[in-house]
Design an enzyme around this catalytic site. Structure first.
Site, short mmCIF file in Angstrom:
data_model
loop_
_atom_site.label_atom_id
_atom_site.label_comp_id
_atom_site.label_asym_id
_atom_site.label_seq_id
_atom_site.Cartn_x
_atom_site.Cartn_y
_atom_site.Cartn_z
N ASN A 27 42.07 -101.38 -15.05
CA ASN A 27 42.14 -99.94 -14.82
C ASN A 27 41.47 -99.23 -15.98
O ASN A 27 41.75 -99.55 -17.14
CB ASN A 27 43.60 -99.45 -14.80
CG ASN A 27 44.41 -100.08 -13.69
OD1 ASN A 27 43.87 -100.73 -12.80
ND2 ASN A 27 45.72 -99.88 -13.74
N GLU A 59 49.34 -102.74 -16.01
CA GLU A 59 49.11 -102.17 -17.34
C GLU A 59 50.16 -102.54 -18.38
O GLU A 59 50.91 -101.68 -18.86
CB GLU A 59 48.97 -100.64 -17.25
CG GLU A 59 47.82 -100.19 -16.37
CD GLU A 59 47.58 -98.68 -16.42
OE1 GLU A 59 48.41 -97.95 -17.01
OE2 GLU A 59 46.57 -98.22 -15.88
#
Ligand SMILES: *[C@@H]1O[C@H](CO)[C@@H](O)[C@H](O)[C@H]1NC(C)=O
Ligand SMILES: *[C@@H]1O[C@H](CO)[C@@H](O)[C@H](O)[C@H]1NC(C)=O
Ligand SMILES: *[C@@H]1O[C@H](CO)[C@@H](O)[C@H](O)[C@H]1NC(C)=O
Ligand SMILES: *[C@@H]1O[C@H](CO)[C@@H](O)[C@H](O)[C@H]1NC(C)=O
Length: 555
Positions: free
Chosen positions: A343, A199
């Site tokens: 994600n 991320e």
């Protein structure tokens, strides 16, 4: 009352599923009463080092930016807690592997703590105990035929490197490469599935742009872009090193994991809202994906132009706040991922940031550069244990299809997806969440997206960053008051295991607590069970509404 509603909606959903299959049958697809995932589908469950390991200063481990921030500024965490001990996986890892086996998954996604392996961040000091910890975990997984999927960086920067500016200092590129080289040398004979960084958007914007994730710089509009620039180069260097020196004999794969909430246009009939949605997904995903996965590389055109124009208007002169890549760098970064890890947990409704981008954001800032207002106000999507997380499975479908179209059909692995509550073992809301989101993943696969795996977040209740221990994402409950941090499967663990075993969603499978779970549940603090029951009730009410929407969307 809500139980009855839930039954009705589940029945409706079962009917809807069978009509989909009937339709598929007429088109010549194999008939069966359940839609199946592809045969070699990767099923996994995930965790991250700071969230579960504890042992924050065990052996010779160094200090990470999360150790530093939670010790120095506990007030930044909802319950003033930290990850000093958390689920104590530093000692309970054998039990963790047992749980992974119970879930029937083929893959366990976990991360390495840089300062556990290199206490000061530099190669002059390597921790034997740290190296051994992950080596043992990997061997234990392999013993049971479970594929380790290892994230090299899941937010634990050695604090000493932060003092040099962390990801905003280009020196991070060779340092990250040294760290990666060591772990590839140590574990690459046994680990065949790697991701470099988890991320990047959170690392850069939440770490440097605002006061949210460590190191919490709160310096909008400038350092996040420096962070992103260095991070992309560091990622690319590690992938090139892997491909040149390790992949030929180790034969593994390496990629990156990005994240976003899906930006749904608030009014789908408004061209401006649809443009805001396109822009948001370019700023959240394209920022990192365009340089790696697009045909021509580099940042998305819309980001380059907007930030250059705004920088000029704001008096920064000819040099954009978004750094520029050289042609050579563009070429070097492009193509550096063997799969697209994504994600995603939720969605937002989006509109432009007021007329002429004169809305509510600081100038300059990432949000102002993007020029999009996101909100969940007024939606009837079911809630969760987290204020930001509302259940909208169609957002997952939209996101997967967007990636599929935008980057010419890459292999996609959903590397995190899951939902929070406030505790308890009877987590039927989590069961519904995974069933619904997995159904959306199946829809995307049937519509051509090459989704090769799904990794549920999370193996167990963990230290939930800013939310401390107040929000639970686990398939396993962790008793944080027990010295050995006893783990107990929730209902969702049984249901997820059944999905992985059968390669299909069984909408009618909703087991009750077994004897062991009942004993554990009886001992839980009332607060936890009440919170869970309330959440389940609210969830099911809104689930009824949501399923109405899902049905309408399919028909
Ligand atoms: C940036 O400015 C140029 C020149 O004024 C203009 O043509 C272009 O449309 C602008 N781009 C964006 C994305 O605002
Ligand atoms: C705002 O937009 C209008 C067109 O809608 C334009 O005429 C005006 O110059 C803009 N104002 C600023 C400050 O950019
Ligand atoms: C999906 O990706 C895998 C791995 O790259 C590849 O082998 C497979 O052919 C792809 N499938 C489709 C339908 O594109
Ligand atoms: C953990 O401790 C509890 C009691 O505190 C005990 O019942 C349980 O067996 C222990 N579990 C393990 C795995 O040691």
């Amino acid at each position: 009352m809500w139980q009855m509603l839930l039954k009705i909606t589940l029945l409706a959903l079962a009917l809807e599923q069978s009509s989909r299959c009937a339709a598929a049958a007429t088109l010549g697809s194999p008939t069966s009463n359940a839609r199946h995932f592809p045969n070699d589908f990767l099923w996994g469950v995930g965790s991250s080092s700071y969230q579960i390991e504890g042992g924050w200063n065990a052996d010779d481990k160094g200090e990470s930016i999360w150790d530093y921030m939670t010790h120095k500024n506990p007030e930044k965490i909802v319950d003033q807690s930290n990850g000093d001990i958390t689920a104590d996986s530093y000692h309970q890892w054998r039990r963790d592997v047992e749980m992974v086996r119970e879930l029937h998954v083929t893959t366990y996604r976990f991360s390495l703590s840089w300062p556990r392996i290199m206490p000061g961040g530099y190669m002059n000091q390597v921790s034997t105990a740290g190296i051994k910890y992950y080596s043992n975990l990997i061997d234990e997984l392999l013993k049971y035929n479970i594929t380790p999927m290892v994230t090299i960086y899941h937010w634990e920067l050695p604090q000493r490197l932060q003092e040099l500016g962390g990801w905003t200092n280009p020196e991070i590129i060779p340092l990250f490469k040294d760290y990666a080289r060591l772990v590839l040398e140590m574990y690459g004979d046994r680990v065949k599935l790697w991701t470099t960084i988890n991320e990047p958007w959170h690392v850069c914007e939440h770490g440097y742009g605002v006061d949210y994730m460590a190191p919490s710089y709160n310096f909008p509009g400038i350092p996040a872009y420096l962070c992103g620039h260095n991070l992309l180069k560091a990622h690319a260097e590690v992938v090139h090193m892997y491909r040149e020196h390790f992949q030929p004999r180790q034969a593994g794969r390496i990629g990156i994991t990005l994240d976003t909430s899906w930006p749904e246009p608030r009014n789908p009939d408004s061209a401006e809202d649809r443009e805001a949605s396109d822009r948001a997904v370019q700023f959240y995903v394209g920022w990192f994906a365009h340089p790696i996965f697009s045909k021509h590389g580099n940042y998305p055109k819309i980001m380059i132009e907007r930030i250059r124009n705004l920088s000029k208007q704001q008096g920064f002169g000819a040099r954009s706040r978004l750094p520029e890549f050289t042609n050579e760098e563009i070429h070097r970064i492009r193509g550096t991922s063997d799969f697209f890890g994504i994600n995603s947990y939720t969605s937002n409704l989006v509109t432009p940031n007021g007329h002429n981008n004169t809305g509510k954001f600081p100038v300059p800032s990432f949000n102002h550069d993007m020029g999009v207002v996101e909100s969940q106000a007024g939606v009837d999507w079911p809630g969760s244990g987290s204020f930001w997380l509302k259940v909208y499975p169609k957002g997952m479908y939209n996101l997967l299809m967007w990636i599929h179209r935008e980057y010419n059909g890459p292999e996609i692995i959903v590397t995190e997806n899951g939902v929070s509550d406030r505790g308890g073992l009877e987590d039927y809301a989590r069961v519904d969440y995974h069933n619904l989101y997995l159904s959306a993943v199946l829809d995307a696969i049937e519509d051509g997206a090459n989704v090769s795996g799904y990794i549920a977040w999370s193996l167990m209740d963990s230290y939930e960053w800013k939310a401390g221990y107040t929000e639970k994402f686990g398939l396993y409950h962790v008793d944080f008051s027990a010295p050995n941090r006893t783990r107990t499967p929730k209902i969702s663990a049984r249901v997820f295991a059944n999905i992985c075993k059968t390669n299909a969603i069984d909408w009618s499978y909703r087991p009750a607590l077994d004897e062991h779970q009942l004993v554990v549940a009886a001992r839980l603090p009332a607060l936890e069970t009440e919170a869970a029951a309330n959440a389940a009730a609210t969830f099911s009410w809104s689930l009824a509404l949501l399923l109405g929407v899902v049905l309408a969307w399919h028909s």
